[in-house]
Design a protein around this motif. Structure first.
Motif, mmCIF file in Angstrom:
data_model
loop_
_atom_site.group_PDB
_atom_site.id
_atom_site.type_symbol
_atom_site.label_atom_id
_atom_site.label_comp_id
_atom_site.label_asym_id
_atom_site.label_seq_id
_atom_site.Cartn_x
_atom_site.Cartn_y
_atom_site.Cartn_z
ATOM 1 N N ALA A 314 0.828 -1.205 0.000
ATOM 2 C CA ALA A 314 0.000 0.000 0.000
ATOM 3 C C ALA A 314 0.862 1.255 0.000
ATOM 4 C CB ALA A 314 -0.930 -0.009 1.215
ATOM 5 N N THR A 644 -15.058 -6.663 -7.769
ATOM 6 C CA THR A 644 -13.690 -6.299 -8.152
ATOM 7 C C THR A 644 -13.257 -7.067 -9.393
ATOM 8 O OG1 THR A 644 -13.103 -5.794 -5.854
ATOM 9 C CG2 THR A 644 -11.291 -6.246 -7.361
ATOM 10 N N ASP A 660 -6.895 -0.873 -5.508
ATOM 11 C CA ASP A 660 -6.407 -0.717 -4.131
ATOM 12 C C ASP A 660 -6.026 0.725 -3.837
ATOM 13 O OD1 ASP A 660 -6.704 -3.419 -3.385
ATOM 14 O OD2 ASP A 660 -4.860 -3.941 -4.425
ATOM 15 N N ILE A 664 -7.811 3.025 -0.949
ATOM 16 C CA ILE A 664 -6.987 3.575 0.137
ATOM 17 C C ILE A 664 -7.118 5.095 0.190
ATOM 18 C CG2 ILE A 664 -4.606 3.967 0.903
ATOM 19 C CD1 ILE A 664 -3.990 1.137 -0.276
ATOM 20 N N GLY A 674 -3.631 -3.574 2.767
ATOM 21 C CA GLY A 674 -3.193 -3.323 1.397
ATOM 22 C C GLY A 674 -4.295 -2.781 0.516
ATOM 23 N N GLY A 675 -5.380 -2.286 1.129
ATOM 24 C CA GLY A 675 -6.531 -1.844 0.349
ATOM 25 C C GLY A 675 -7.598 -2.915 0.366
ATOM 26 N N VAL A 676 -7.857 -3.527 -0.789
ATOM 27 C CA VAL A 676 -8.918 -4.531 -0.907
ATOM 28 C C VAL A 676 -8.377 -5.877 -1.371
ATOM 29 C CG1 VAL A 676 -11.065 -5.154 -2.085
ATOM 30 C CG2 VAL A 676 -10.681 -2.797 -1.386
ATOM 31 N N THR A 677 -7.675 -5.891 -2.503
ATOM 32 C CA THR A 677 -7.339 -7.188 -3.120
ATOM 33 C C THR A 677 -6.378 -8.036 -2.282
ATOM 34 O OG1 THR A 677 -5.527 -6.374 -4.535
ATOM 35 C CG2 THR A 677 -7.776 -6.208 -5.403
#
Length: 704
Positions: A314, A644, A660, A664, A674-677
Motif C-alpha cells: 500500500a 472487483t 487498491d 486507500i 493493502g486496500g482490498v485485493t
C-alpha cells in the motif's frame, strides 16, 4: 555483512554519517572543547529523505566507534546528531523487506539497529540530537538514544508510523519513549496517531509531549543548538525534566485504554499495534536489554507477516504508482490553465473553488442560480482563507490575494476566457446536460469541461454537445481538501489533450489521479455501493444492525451504516439506484434506506455517536435470517471480490493496484490490508468467489 543486510543493501540509497569537529563557544569567549557533529545526509535534496539501510548504519557505526575511541582519550567533550536541510531521517529503508525470506534475517535487521544506535547511548560523553526537520520511525528513535534533544519549531512531521504500516517502533521506540515522556504521551505517538490516518505531530506538539529539551527558532537552529550543548557540557545549564510516573495502575490503565482504541480501529485484524502496546506496558519494569530483545522478537514476527507486506504494498502504491498514473497520456499534450469556472456555489462547489485558487493560484469564478447562493459560496471561501490566516498557514498578503482570486456571478459570461470549467450541480443527467449546453455556448472550443459527477455517464453527458471531446470526469471525494483521490474518467469521445490537461491539473491540485473507464459509479462508489447494498440487504433480511456494524472492524475504515451517514443517506440511495439500474441482479436498493431518505433523516447515528434506535425502529424486516458477525463479513467481502473481478474484466482500471490505490486514498481502507485485493487474497475469498487470486503470491504477502 550478514545475509539480511546483503538483501537489503542491494538498491540502498546510502545515508552517510558526515562527521566534523566543532569548537563549542562559551559566553565568556572561551570554548567548552571539541564537539563531534554527525550530519545524516544521503546526498539528495529534501525530496529524497534520509533513511537507514545496512550500509548507512554500518557507516554510522564506524563514526560512533571512532568517537568512542576519541572520547576515551579525552579528545572530545560531546557528540551531536542532526540531519540535512529540512530532514532528520524518515526511518528504516524498507525497500529491501520483500527480499527477506526468513525470521532469522528479520531479527538481524532489528539487532543491527539496536546495536548501532546503542553506541550513542553508551558513549562516556554527553550526546545530543538536533532535530532540524522531518523525523519519522528510526529518525525519531536515534534521537531517543541521546542524552539531550533540541527541536526546530518548524519541524513539519514528527511521528512513529510503524503501526500504520504493520510494524512496531523496533529500534528502541517502545522502550525508550515511554521511559522518557511517560506512558500516555508515548502511546499517543506510537498508537493513537498512527491509527488515526497516520497523523503527524509538529515539532511544537512533540516538544509539548516532552521529547525535546529546547524548542528553537529555525533561522538560527543549529547555532542555538550548539550553544545549548555548550551550556550543558560546561555546567552553565542544568536540564530538568518532570518526574516520570511509573505507578503500575496508571501505566496499566493507559495501556488498556490504548488496547480498546486499537480494537475499535482494527478489530484485532492488525497485530502490530497490539504487540506495540504489550512492549510499552513491559517497558515500565524491563531493563534496556529486555526491552530491545522484545522488539527484536516482535520485528522478527511482524516482518514475516502478510499484514506488513500488504502495508508496504500500500505504501508503494501511494508513494510511487500514484505519481505515475497508469494510462495517462503524454503530459506534453496538456493545455495551460489560467482561469477556472465553477458551476454551482454549494458546499462541494465552494470546496472546489478554494482548492483551485490555493493550488493553481489562478482566478476562479463561481456561478449559481441566484445572488444569495453565489454570495454564500464566495463567503465560504473567504472564511476558510481566514481560518488559514489564523493558523498562520498563509500570510496576510497571501490571504488577501487568494480572496481576490475568487469572484461570483449569476451569469456564466465570465467563463468566456476560462480554460477549465468544472460543474458541481445536482446529480441528475438532465440538469448536467443543461449546464453544459449553456456553458458550451460561452467558452472557447479548447476549454475543458469537467464534471464532478459521482456516478453518471460522462459519455451520455457530452453526447449532445458540439465538442464532446473536451468533456472529462473529474470526481473528487468529500471533504475535498482532505481526501487525496481524484478519479479522472474518460468518456467515449474524450480526446488526449483534454485528458492530459485533466491529469496535469489534478497533479497541480496535489491529488492522487487514477484513470477510470466511463462506467456506472466508476471505482470507489461502485465498490462501496456493492458493499453497502449487501450490508443493507443483510440488515433488511433480519440481522441486527449492531451485528452488521461490528462485522467490519479492521476491514473497512468505518461500519457500513456509519459510512452511509457520512456520505448522506440521500447520496447513498442515489448511488445504489444508479447501480441497480445498470446491474439490477447485483446491486440492492434498500426500502428501509429509501424510507430514511423520504423522512429526511440525516443519518443512522445520533449526536452522541451511537446508533439512533428511533431510526431503526422504523425498519421493516423482509425476513428473519440472523447472521453472525463473521457470516456478515464473509458475505459482504464475497460481494466485493465478485465486483472487483468484474471491474477488472471490464477494464474499468488498468490493474488491481489501481483499485487498491483508489480504495486507500478515496475511501480510507487501511494500509495493513493493502486496500482490498490483498485482503481478499489473504482470506481465501478471491479464489473461493472468482477461482483466482488478484495478485501473485509475494506481491502483497510473504512469498512462498
Amino acid at each position: 555483512m550478514n545475509d539480511a543486510s546483503k538483501n537489503q543493501a542491494h538498491d540502498e540509497v546510502v545515508t552517510h554519517a558526515l562527521a566534523q569537529d566543532i569548537q563549542l563557544p562559551r559566553h565568556d569567549g572561551t570554548t567548552s572543547g571539541t564537539f563531534v557533529l554527525i550530519t545524516l545526509d544521503n546526498g539528495f535534496d529534501h525530496t529524497k529523505p534520509n533513511s537507514f539501510g545496512p550500509l548507512g548504519l554500518a557507516e554510522l557505526e564506524a563514526q560512533l566507534d571512532t568517537a568512542a575511541e576519541r572520547a576515551a582519550k579525552g579528545e572530545i567533550v560531546g557528540l551531536g546528531v542532526t540531519g540535512k536541510p529540512f530532514i532528520m531521517a524518515v526511518g528504516a529503508d524498507l525497500t529491501g523487506i520483500p527480499a527477506i525470506t526468513s525470521r532469522e534475517q528479520a531479527v538481524e535487521i532489528a539487532e543491527q539497529g539496536h546495536r548501532v544506535f546503542s553506541k550513542i547511548a553508551d558513549l562516556d560523553i554527553p550526546t545530543f540530537a538536533f532535530v532540524n526537520g522531518a523525523s519519522m520511525g528510526g529518525g525519531v528513535e536515534i534521537g531517543l538514544y541521546c542524552d539531550y534533544r533540541t527541536m526546530s519549531a518548524d519541524v513539519p512531521a514528527y511521528s512513529l508510523p510503524e503501526c500504520f504500516l504493520g510494524l512496531v517502533p523496533g529500534w528502541g521506540g517502545t522502550y525508550l519513549l515511554p521511559n522518557l515522556i511517560g506512558v500516555e504521551n508515548a502511546l499517543q505517538l506510537i498508537i493513537s496517531n498512527p491509527l488515526s490516518n497516520n497523523k503527524m505531530a509538529t515539532g511544537a506538539q512533540a516538544f509539548k509531549l516532552g521529547v525535546a529539551d529546547e524548542l528553537l527558532a529555525p533561522v538560527t537552529f543549529l547555532e542555538d543548538s550548539l550553544r545549548f550543548a555548550s551550556d550543558v557540557i560546561s555546567g552553565e545549564k542544568k536540564v530538568e525534566r518532570p518526574e516520570l510516573d511509573k505507578d503500575e495502575s496508571t501505566w496499566k490503565a493507559a495501556c488498556e485504554k490504548a488496547r480498546a482504541f486499537t480494537m475499535q480501529k482494527t478489530g484485532g485484524a492488525a497485530p502490530a499495534p497490539l504487540r506495540a502496546i504489550d512492549l510499552v506496558e513491559a517497558a515500565r519494569t524491563n531493563t534496556r536489554e529486555q526491552g530491545f530483545e522484545g522488539e527484536n522478537e516482535a520485528l522478527g514476527d511482524l516482518i514475516m507477516s502478510d499484514e506488513l507486506r500488504a502495508g508496504l504494498y500500500a505504501f508503494d502504491l501511494v508513494q510511487k504508482r500514484a505519481k505515475r498514473p497508469a494510462g495517462a497520456p503524454d503530459k506534453a499534450l496538456a493545455r495551460k490553465v489560467t482561469k477556472v469556472g465553477v458551476v454551482g456555489a454549494g458546499l462541494m462547489a465552494s470546496q472546489l473553488a478554494l482548492l483551485f485558487i490555493r493550488r493553481l493560484d489562478v482566478p476562479v469564478i463561481m456561478t449559481d442560480l441566484d445572488q444569495a447562493r453565489v454570495d454564500k459560496g464566495v463567503e465560504y471561501v473567504h472564511a476558510e482563507i481566514d481560518k488559514l490566516l489564523e493558523k498562520k498557514r498563509v500570510s496576510p498578503d497571501k490571504a488577501n490575494r487568494l480572496k481576490g482570486l475568487v469572484t461570483g456571478s449569476t451569469s456564466k459570461d465570465g467563463f468566456a476566457d476560462a480554460d477549465f470549467v468544472i460543474e458541481a450541480v445536482f446529480e441528475e443527467m438532465g440538469v448536467k446536460k443543461k449546464v453544459w449546453s449553456e456553458v458550451e455556448a460561452i467558452v472557447t472550443p479548447e476549454c475543458v469541461l469537467a464534471t464532478n459527477t459521482s456516478s453518471l455517464s460522462v459519455t451520455e453527458m457530452a453526447e449532445d454537445l458540439a465538442h464532446p471531446e473536451r468533456v472529462v470526469g473529474f470526481h473528487f471525494f468529500n471533504p475535498v481538501a482532505v481526501m487525496p483521490l481524484l478519479e479522472i474518467i474518460r468518456g467515449d469521445k474524450t480526446d488526449d489533450a483534454t485528458l492530459a490537461t485533466a491529469f496535469a491539473t489534478g497533479k497541480q491540485l496535489k491529488k492522487t489521479c487514477i484513470l477510470v473507464k466511463n462506467s456506472p459509479s466508476f471505482v470507489v462508489n461502485r465498490l462501496l455501493g456493492r458493499f453497502m447494498g449487501e450490508a443493507g440487504k443483510i440488515a433488511d433480511e433480519g440481522t441486527p444492525v449492531e451485528t452488521v456494524e461490528k462485522a467490519f472492524a479492521g476491514i473497512t475504515p468505518m461500519p457500513p451504516f456509519m459510512l452511509m451517514s457520512l456520505v448522506g443517506p440521500a447520496i447513498a440511495l442515489h448511488n445504489s439506484e444508479t447501480l441497480h439500474g445498470a446491474f439490477p441482479d447485483r446491486f440492492y436498493v434498500s426500502p428501509n434506506l429509501a424510507k430514511v431518505v423520504e423522512a429526511k433523516i440525516p443519518g443512522f447515528y445520533g449526536k452522541d455517536g451511537k446508533l439512533n434506535e428511533e431510526v431503526f425502529a422504523q425498519f421493516e424486516k423482509t425476513g428473519a435470517t440472523e447472521l453472525t458477525a463473521e457470516q456478515v463479513r464473509d458475505r459482504a467481502l464475497e460481494a466485493l471480490a465478485d465486483e472487483t473481478r468484474r471491474m477488472l474484466d471490464e477494464e474499468v482500471v488498468a490493474a488491481p493496484m489501481d483499485i487498491d490505490l483508489a480504495m486507500i486514498t478515496g475511501a480510507g481502507f487501511p494500509f495493513w490490508n493493502g486496500g482490498v485485493t490483498p485482503l481478499l487474497d489473504r482470506l481465501g475469498i478471491s479464489e473461493k468467489v472468482t477461482g483466482q487470486r488478484f495478485l501473485p503470491k509475494g506481491a502483497a504477502s510473504v512469498a512462498g
